[in-house]
Write a protein that holds these residues in place. Structure first.
Motif: not given
Length: 400
Positions: A68-69, A71-73, A75-76
């Motif tokens: 989960l961590q 997938r969020r990272a 995008a950046r």
């Protein structure tokens, strides 16, 4: 390059892979690359750091929360970021970044081969077999790999279930400096540490108690060697614990033989031991790479090892090779043959011995860390330029 380096969590018992990742990070940053290290933090594991449930708590952190961590990272991250898995055992994370430029470092596939029943000396339980298949299903989705030996590359294609576009061999580079310590200095170091100072040298074995290190075989070989000499060289076992199997083999050593168990010695003392040793006795049943083979040769110490890959790949033409000791073989006959090969090495004429030492030193230079780092980065560059999205982004950045 922008590099994101995935590695094992700090709460894992083994720290060899995190050390490898730190070495990569420091080397790449020293060459001007932008490097981030991504690793699962201890969340659930922090609440259950020990006991039967700690392993499962670690799995929650690694395979449920960390994705989960990531997938969020993601995008950046710029599209021309290169993602690197420091170990193929991180395979479950490969699907997260398989659509991005990605390279997987492959160290060895011994655990997978054991899970597939190829290594009877190391049977794997049911959950272990499932875990290895889970890892394989993940890393098989990558397309670019760096293998530490030709044996590892062969295993990757044979049992790894992959048909990579590019699986390249880059030999490990020594992550610490190893070089001959002058004899007087080496003896002084041992003396100050309270260790015995052998007058005529020693025989050395460096390992742990992993099944494939064949420590009982080393002791049986030494027992045969000691029986044929009134004053045999002492055998030093560095890093070896006295398990039941080790004690049983130790009982076979005759009274004139001497075996020392050494633990926790620092780098300078290990280098001194290599430098004073007449031979490294390293007849492993299997290896991922075989670091002590290279370390010994870098210190001018000849090597007696197994005539099987990757040991004969890493050891080079100047090493002495013994047949692989297979399950069901006659251990005493194998040990007797090994003792004869060792005696022939120790009895070499002075000129032949000097030539062998020179060959060891020359061979060890192909495992220099800078050479490995350069080759890693060359592979990374090729992967980036071959990836359509990353390549177009890089060209756009470089356009006037």
């Amino acid at each position: 390059m922008r590099i994101v380096l995935f590695t094992h969590p700090a709460f894992m018992a083994s720290q060899s892979m995190p050390r490898f990742a730190r070495m990569l990070q420091q080397a790449y940053q020293a060459r001007g690359h932008d490097v981030q290290v991504w690793s699962p933090p201890a969340r659930v594991h922090a609440w259950v750091p020990a006991g039967r449930l700690s392993k499962w708590a670690g799995y929650v952190d690694q395979y449920l929360l960390f994705p989960l961590q990531v997938r969020r990272a993601l995008a950046r991250q710029a599209t021309d970021t290169l993602f690197v898995m420091a170990d193929q055992a991180l395979g479950p994370w490969v699907p997260l970044v398989k659509h991005r430029p990605l390279v997987v470092h492959v160290h060895d596939l011994l655990a997978l081969r054991s899970a597939l029943g190829e290594i009877p000396e190391n049977p794997t339980g049911f959950t272990g077999r499932l875990y290895q298949r889970y890892i394989r299903r993940g890393f098989a989705q990558a397309r670019h790999f760096i293998c530490i030996s030709q044996r590892t590359r062969n295993d990757l294609e044979r049992v790894g279930g992959v048909a990579p576009e590019a699986a390249e061999v880059v030999y490990n580079g020594l992550n610490q400096r190893f070089a001959p310590t002058p004899p007087a200095e080496a003896r002084a170091l041992l003396r100050r540490a309270g260790l015995p100072v052998p007058e005529h040298g020693l025989l050395l074995h460096v390992s742990g108690n992993q099944w494939y290190k064949n420590v009982p075989g080393v002791l049986r070989l030494y027992a045969h060697h000691a029986r044929t000499h009134a004053n045999p060289l002492p055998l030093w076992l560095v890093g070896v614990q006295q398990t039941d199997a080790v004690r049983a083999a130790l009982a076979d050593v005759p009274p004139q033989g001497t075996v020392h168990f050494l633990h926790g010695i620092d780098h300078a003392l290990l280098q001194a031991a290599y430098s004073l040793a007449r031979a490294l006795v390293f007849p492993s049943l299997a290896e991922g790479f075989g670091w002590p083979i290279v370390e010994a040769q870098a210190c001018g110490c000849p090597v007696v090892t197994t005539d099987d890959a990757p040991m004969n790949e890493i050891g080079g033409p100047q090493s002495v090779y013994l047949p692989l000791l297979r399950s069901g073989d006659d251990l005493q006959a194998w040990a007797a043959d090994g003792a004869r090969a060792l005696a022939a090495l120790l009895d070499e004429p002075p000129q032949a011995a000097r030539e062998r030492i020179a060959a060891c030193l020359a061979w060890s230079r192909r495992f220099e860390a800078d050479r490995a780092i350069t080759q890693y980065l060359q592979v990374y560059e090729r992967v980036l330029t071959s990836h359509p999205v990353a390549a177009s982004t890089t060209l756009a950045r470089s356009a006037p």
